[in-house]
Each structure stands twice: as C-alpha cells, then as structure tokens.
Write an enzyme that holds these catalytic residues in place. Structure first.
Site, mmCIF file in Angstrom:
data_model
loop_
_atom_site.group_PDB
_atom_site.id
_atom_site.type_symbol
_atom_site.label_atom_id
_atom_site.label_comp_id
_atom_site.label_asym_id
_atom_site.label_seq_id
_atom_site.Cartn_x
_atom_site.Cartn_y
_atom_site.Cartn_z
ATOM 1 N N HIS A 1 39.704 45.050 45.859
ATOM 2 C CA HIS A 1 40.265 45.921 44.330
ATOM 3 C C HIS A 1 39.046 46.503 43.965
ATOM 4 O O HIS A 1 39.070 46.376 43.330
ATOM 5 C CB HIS A 1 40.823 44.503 43.675
ATOM 6 N N ASP B 1 51.893 45.175 45.582
ATOM 7 C CA ASP B 1 51.830 44.730 45.068
ATOM 8 C C ASP B 1 52.078 43.735 43.544
ATOM 9 O O ASP B 1 52.224 43.418 42.555
ATOM 10 C CB ASP B 1 50.808 45.512 43.901
#
Lengths: 447, 327
Positions: free
Chosen positions: A183, A314
């Site tokens: 991330h 996501d």
C-alpha cells in the site's frame, strides 16, 4: 442441483458463439462436441446464453472481507456472495481484520470460513508486520506453511514505510515464493500536523475545500523506492491500487528495467475524479483518494498497454453510520465487487482501449498467476476447471446498493447507469449465480 | 437564498444585497432599543461543535436583535461527547422546531453536508467549517472595507457600491485559514484585487490556480501598495515544526511589526490620500503576527470588524428566514 450444464450459444471472450459443456467441475467440451456429448448425459441443465459473453471467473487480489472482528461491516459469507454476484470465483482477503491476519491461526480461520461459505475461493493475505504496525515482521513463514498456504503478504491500509523492514520482508518471502503487496503511501507526506490526516487528493479541489491533501508524490516516492528495493534484492513486489500518473510512469520504467513488479488499479480510480469530493459526500472518500482526470487517463492507458497488470477491487464495505457523518470522520473505502465488471467495461472496453481477451487477462488470468492459483484464470478450453462467468454486455443497469449482496451500501456508483451484467457464475462447475440471481454456494448455502 | 454555506456560491448581487441589508441592520444597532420584530416566533439554533465564544455571541446577539428565539447547543458536555452523530443531533433539534441552524464545526464541509441532507428543513448558516470557509467573517470584513473605500472616494453611502479596484493583501497562514478562503472568493466577486503573502509552507500547493497574486516576501507585497492589509492568526498549535522554524522567525519575515507599520502608514486607499487600513479576524497573537502598535493604530479596523459582525449576521438571518431575495 444437477452438476452438468450445457451453456448454449455463448461467445467466449466476446468472439463467435459456441456451446460449452460443464460436467464434473470442468469444461468437458466446447463447440459441436459439447452438444453431442450433452445429449448423452442425463439430468443436464441447458443455459441459454445466446449473445452473452463467456469469460473466465474473475479473481480479485484485493478484497476486504472484514471477518474476523468487523462482522458488522462484512462477513466472509456476505463478502463472497457479493463476489459470486459480481462474477468473481476467487478473492484475496486482505489482512486488516481484528485481529489482523498476522498469524497462521487467523489466516487458517479465514480460509476455513471461505470454504464453509463456498461462494468463491478465499485466499487469505497475510500481514507483513505484526498488527500491521510496521515495526516487526509477522510470522510470514508460519502463514506460508499453514493450511492457508499464504503467498501474498500486505499491510494494506498501511504502508510498510520503513525501508529496511520492507527490504527484509522482500528478502524473507523469497524462501517460499511469496511476494509483498504494498500500500504505497508515505505516511510522513500524508499526515497534517498531530491531529489530522490527509483526506483527499492534494490539488486544486482540496485547496478550495479546505481538506488536508494526499499528494501524489506520497504514493510515487514509495513505489520508486520499492521497485528499487525489489530489484536490489531480487524479489517480487506488487503495488496495490495505483492511483497516479506518476506511479504509472515509474512502474513502466521499472518493468523496462526488468524489475519483478506487478501492479493493480481499481475500477473506481479508472472512472472517478476528485471533482466529486466537492459534494462532501463521504461515499467518495477512499484511500488512495480519487485523483484528477489526467491521472484517470494515465491509469487507463497504463492498463491497456500492460504497465498495470490487473484490476483489484479494493472492495471496502462499511456500516452506514461510518459514511453518514462528517467527511473528516468518515471511513475510507468503497464497495466494488458487484460493480467491477461494469466499471471496467465502461472505462476500458467501451472506450475501445481493450477487448474482452484483454479483459480476461486483467481480471482473471494475471491475478490468478500473480496469486499463484494454477486452477483459476484458465482458458475456456476443454479439460480446464469450470470457473467461468456469463456476461450480458448489452445490458445497462442503474446501480442500487440496496440490491447488493455485500453488507456495505457505500458504492460510489449509486444511481449511476453502467453497462454490463453478470448473469451466471460457475465455481468449479457449480453455479453460484444463475439467470442473474444468486443460486447456491458450493456447500449448499443459499442467499 | 436557502442557505449560506460559502462565499464562493455568492453572486455579486447576493453579496451586495447582504452588505446593503447589513447597513440597515447596523442602523438598528445604534438605536436605543436595538431590536426588530422581524423573526419573532422563529428559532435559531447555534450548533457549535467547536469552541468560539466571539462568533457564537455575535450570532446570538444578531438573532436576538431580530427577536428570534435562540438555542445554543455546544457539543462539549452534550450528547455529542457521548458519541451522538451529527445526523442524530440535528434531527433532535429539527424535532424541536429549528428554523435556522448556525453550525460551527471542525470538519470542512460539515455545513454543506447538513444542507444537502434530509436531516433538517432548517436554513443552514456556515459559521466556520474546518479549514474550508467562514462566510460571515468575510462578509463583515467586506462591510468594513467597503465603508472606508466608499468614504475615501466621497460616496454618500456605501450602499450599492462594491470594492472594484481595491487592492487587498492577505498575510499569513492561508493554508489552514477558512477566513482567507472566504475572503478571497468574496473580495474577487466584489471586484477587489487580492494578493497573498506567506511562506510557501502555509499556502496551498495549487495556489497558482487561484485568482490571486502570490508573494513570498511581505516587504515585496507591501511595496505593491495595497489598500488594505489583512493579517491572519498564526495558529499556535501549528507553530514551529515543519511549517516554519519558530515564532520569532515568522514574526521577522511575516509579522506586521512596528517597522512594517511605518510602511503601512505611508499607504493610502487608492490615490485618495486617505490611509490604508489594517484588519485581523481575531483573536490576535500580539507580538507574533501583529505588533501591539499595529493592532491599536489609527489604521486598524479590528474593533469595527467585531461590531460589523453582528450587523452582517442579522442581515444573513433576516434574508434567509424571510426570503429577502432569491439567489
């Protein structure tokens, strides 16, 4: 439910119509042979798929199933129902549960919940660091050798910001063929003083709205660092939810250099811009944030030319109250499993940037290969596992989150008309969805 | 006009209408009986999620001078501190019959969210939301500037006039300032030229897209001859660290010091010969962004700003609750 299906008149990858025979969990035959062999089988169900596109079942490398710990937001059961409804036959469950999936026990729990639910394969993602705190490596080896056989590790929601720790993680997972999914967010560039964190893309809109900005360079700096680290130690890094033009350029450079890097992009980053934040509607609050039109175009081009490898949803469901509040207090994230196909069709197929062959690569074949799942993302050929979907590409629908199988109602596409509709999902030959409705799970559960 | 959320939403006509009404309200404030019956029977709720005595008292005085019933709701010590959401709080107040909700909130956009929701039918007045906007502050600043500007140009009354041609310099922490944002949009709408002077750390990264001139030197900015200098508060909690090295350096480079006051004393309102003016939204950090001499100088309009706040807020409540004009 019979276990043999003759799918009549479907168009594999959007090409010429043909028939597919599904029996015993595999694609038993394709074309004329399918119909002749079907005639010899008893109890076969014929599915009229005239005009519909057949594709390999989609594989999501980036799903938040929330269980254990946040069952109010989602459970493995509800999240995988949403997966089935959206055309996914396998999902990777991110590690930011409560407790975090940083031990063999938790990843095995998630795997078992997925198996019991039976709506889609569930592959747990292991945390890179204990409690996602970015300080100490989690028991990566134990997770890898557990029954969950974890290969993908990520602190998603948090960046592995410490360069030395990231280097060690990249090195360590090499011993069992794992990889780190980063991330990419330099936390020091996205915190504003002691009390506030970045709330949206930093740019013209954030300046006017008075919301702390999340600059694109905070993503790009980490990606640049990590591709250099991966190159240096000879390991594999995957970049989660790429959101900026600069990130695409860095990944393109890294791939040309031969770095073992893969990258994903979400449907919402392919479609939406930070202009929507002017409404202060927290449904548009997501991390990384919605960027600019120039970023959207660069992401689309990067996905079309192969710089970006895959779609990752996501999918991040939240309870209603987490979004029905002031922007700065609202949770980040959007649901995505049940709108992914439509979003990619809208952004990539209808724009002519890709065809359905490439669609299958970015939604199924490449994510399965990156995740290391040999029986997913397979071609629609005789003898292959019957993980496949049927798509009515001509359909148009107005997105209504109230109709979604996920617990989350936080879809940014609410009220928007999108193309395409998954009408059937076959998981190992079993229809989890048929005729546009959830059918039953592989373990016999019904919605 | 249904709500007042942002000066960016105000047309030239809207802005002048509010300012002209504020002039009328100002006359009320100078009477022996400072009261109008206009909002008798109406309820104004001051919903303050953030401490701000001066703004709350100003709105309260404004509502009371219009004969409205006033309910003050402070988040501190209320059900909010027990975890109640904005939605539930507002719906409770709605059930009590609020006609207008004056909301102050630390979250940018809270007022806009409230106005866009179906949680209340009340008119919403943004009394400051995070680092977004503080429209009544900008309106009272404009009222203050307009009086000097029109008087210097020998206009009989400021009513009906705007700030065309006036050069206003805004100094300091623009990045975190809702006052600066509201002022920039409103001053531009009223025809003023706006320049900013601040270190780059305290300006938005994309400030180049704003309709302003940017200076990284206060002395250079003063050399351009502004008609008004608007100092912004340096927020103590942001001092030091990464925004600027320390308060003393800030003062040296960006403060309206006694030395710079001498420069300001040479400035005039256009070519009228009348002195330029100094504004500050308060509360001031004397000796940091503004020297005591500058704050107390003849050119300072800081106490006028406070007085004009009540007039402007009376005008806003009057126009919103009586449908004074369409926007």
């Amino acid at each position: 439910m019979p276990d043999s299906y003759l799918i009549a008149g479907a168009r594999p990858y959007g090409e010429e119509p043909t028939d597919l025979l599904i029996a015993d969990g595999v694609i038993a035959a394709v074309g004329e042979q399918a119909r002749s062999r079907a005639a010899q089988l008893e109890g076969i169900t014929q599915v009229d798929a005239a005009g519909q596109i057949a594709l390999p079942g989609m594989v999501d490398l980036h799903t938040h199933l929330r269980e254990p710990g946040r069952e109010d937001a989602e459970t493995v059961e509800t999240g995988t129902r949403a997966a089935a409804k959206g055309g996914f036959t396998a999902v990777h469950a991110m590690a930011n549960s409560f407790p975090a999936a940083d031990s063999a026990g938790v990843v095995e729990q998630v795997r078992r919940l997925g198996q019991e639910a039976g709506w889609a394969e569930v592959h747990p993602v292991g945390a890179v660091t204990v409690g996602l705190e970015g300080k100490q490596l989690a028991e990566l080896g134990a997770m890898a050798s557990s029954e969950a056989q974890v290969r993908m590790f990520s602190d998603d929601g948090h960046c592995v910001a410490d360069a030395q720790l990231m280097r060690r993680a990249l090195e360590y997972v090499k011993s069992f063929g794992g990889f780190i999914a980063q991330h990419a967010q330099d936390p020091s560039l996205t915190s504003w003083g002691t009390s506030s964190a970045a709330q949206m893309n930093e740019g013209e809109v954030s300046a006017i709205l008075g919301l702390p900005g999340w600059p694109s360079v905070a993503e790009e700096a980490i990606i640049a660092r990590d591709v250099l680290l991966a190159d240096y130690v000879g390991s594999r890094v995957h970049i989660c939810h790429v959101s900026t033009k600069g990130s695409v350029e860095i990944i393109r450079w890294a791939k040309e250099r031969g770095v073992s890097v893969t990258a994903e992009v979400t449907p919402h980053h392919l479609m939406l811009t930070d202009e929507l934040v002017r409404s202060y509607d927290p449904v548009y609050k997501v991390n990384p944030p919605l960027r600019t039109e120039a970023d959207v175009q660069a992401l689309r081009e990067g996905l079309a030319d192969g710089t970006l490898d895959v779609i990752g949803t996501d999918h991040a469901p939240h309870p209603t109250q987490a979004k029905e509040c002031e922007w700065q207090q609202a949770a980040m994230g959007m649901t995505g499993l049940e709108t992914a196909l439509s979003g990619v069709q809208h952004a990539m197929v209808e724009t002519g940037l890709i065809g359905w062959r490439r669609f299958a690569e970015i939604t199924s074949e490449r994510p399965a290969a990156i995740g290391g799942h040999a029986d997913q993302g397979r071609p629609l050929d005789a003898g292959e596992p019957a993980h496949l979907i049927l798509v009515d590409a001509d359909a148009r629908r107005t997105v209504n989150p109230e109709e979604h199988a996920t617990k989350g109602r936080n879809s940014p596409f609410r009220g928007i008309e999108l193309p395409g509709r998954v009408t059937a999902t076959f998981l190992g030959g079993h229809p989890t969805m048929l005729h546009g409705e959830l059918a039953s799970s592989r373990t016999g559960r019904t919605a | 006009m249904r709500h007042l959320l942002s000066t960016a939403d105000l047309s030239h006509q809207d802005a002048l209408s509010i300012l002209d009404t504020a002039e009328e309200m100002s006359a009320v404030s100078s009477r022996e009986v400072k009261k109008l019956p206009t909002l008798r029977g109406r309820t104004v709720v001051n919903l303050f999620y953030e401490d701000s005595t001066r703004t709350r008292v100003s709105f309260e005085a404004a509502a009371k001078r219009l004969s409205a019933d006033v309910v003050n709701f402070s988040a501190k010590g209320s059900s909010v501190s027990k975890g109640e959401s904005l939605k539930d709080t507002v719906q409770t107040l709605e059930a009590m019959g609020a006609d207008a909700v004056v909301i102050r909130h630390s979250a940018s956009g809270a007022a806009a969210q409230l106005a866009a929701s179906d949680w209340t039918e009340a008119a919403v007045v943004n009394a400051g939301d995070g680092t977004h906007e503080h429209p009544t502050q900008a309106l009272l600043d404009a009222l203050t500037l307009r009086r000097d500007w029109s008087a210097a140009h020998a206009a009989g009354s400021p009513r009906g006039t705007d700030l065309a041609g006036m050069k206003v310099l805004i100094v300091g922490d623009v990045l975190h300032s809702r006052v600066a944002r509201s002022n920039i949009w409103l001053l531009r709408t009223l025809g003023a030229e706006v320049s900013l002077a601040a270190p780059a750390t305290l300006l938005p990264q994309s400030v180049s897209s704003w309709p302003v001139t940017v200076h990284y030197s206060l002395d250079d900015a003063l050399a351009e001859g502004p008609d008004a200098v608007m100092m912004l508060r340096v927020q103590a909690e942001r001092m030091g660290g990464a925004f600027f090295p320390h308060a003393a350096e800030y003062t040296r480079r960006w403060g309206l010091t006694d030395e710079r006051l001498e420069v300001v004393e040479t400035l005039t309102l256009g070519d009228t010969g009348k002195p330029a003016v100094i504004l500050h939204p308060g509360p001031m950090n004397r000796g940091v962004e503004i020297s005591a001499a500058a704050a107390d100088s003849d050119q300072s309009r800081i106490t006028d700003q406070v007085a004009h706040g009540v007039s402007v807020r009376m005008a806003v409540l009057h126009l919103l609750l009586t449908g004074g004009h369409d926007a």
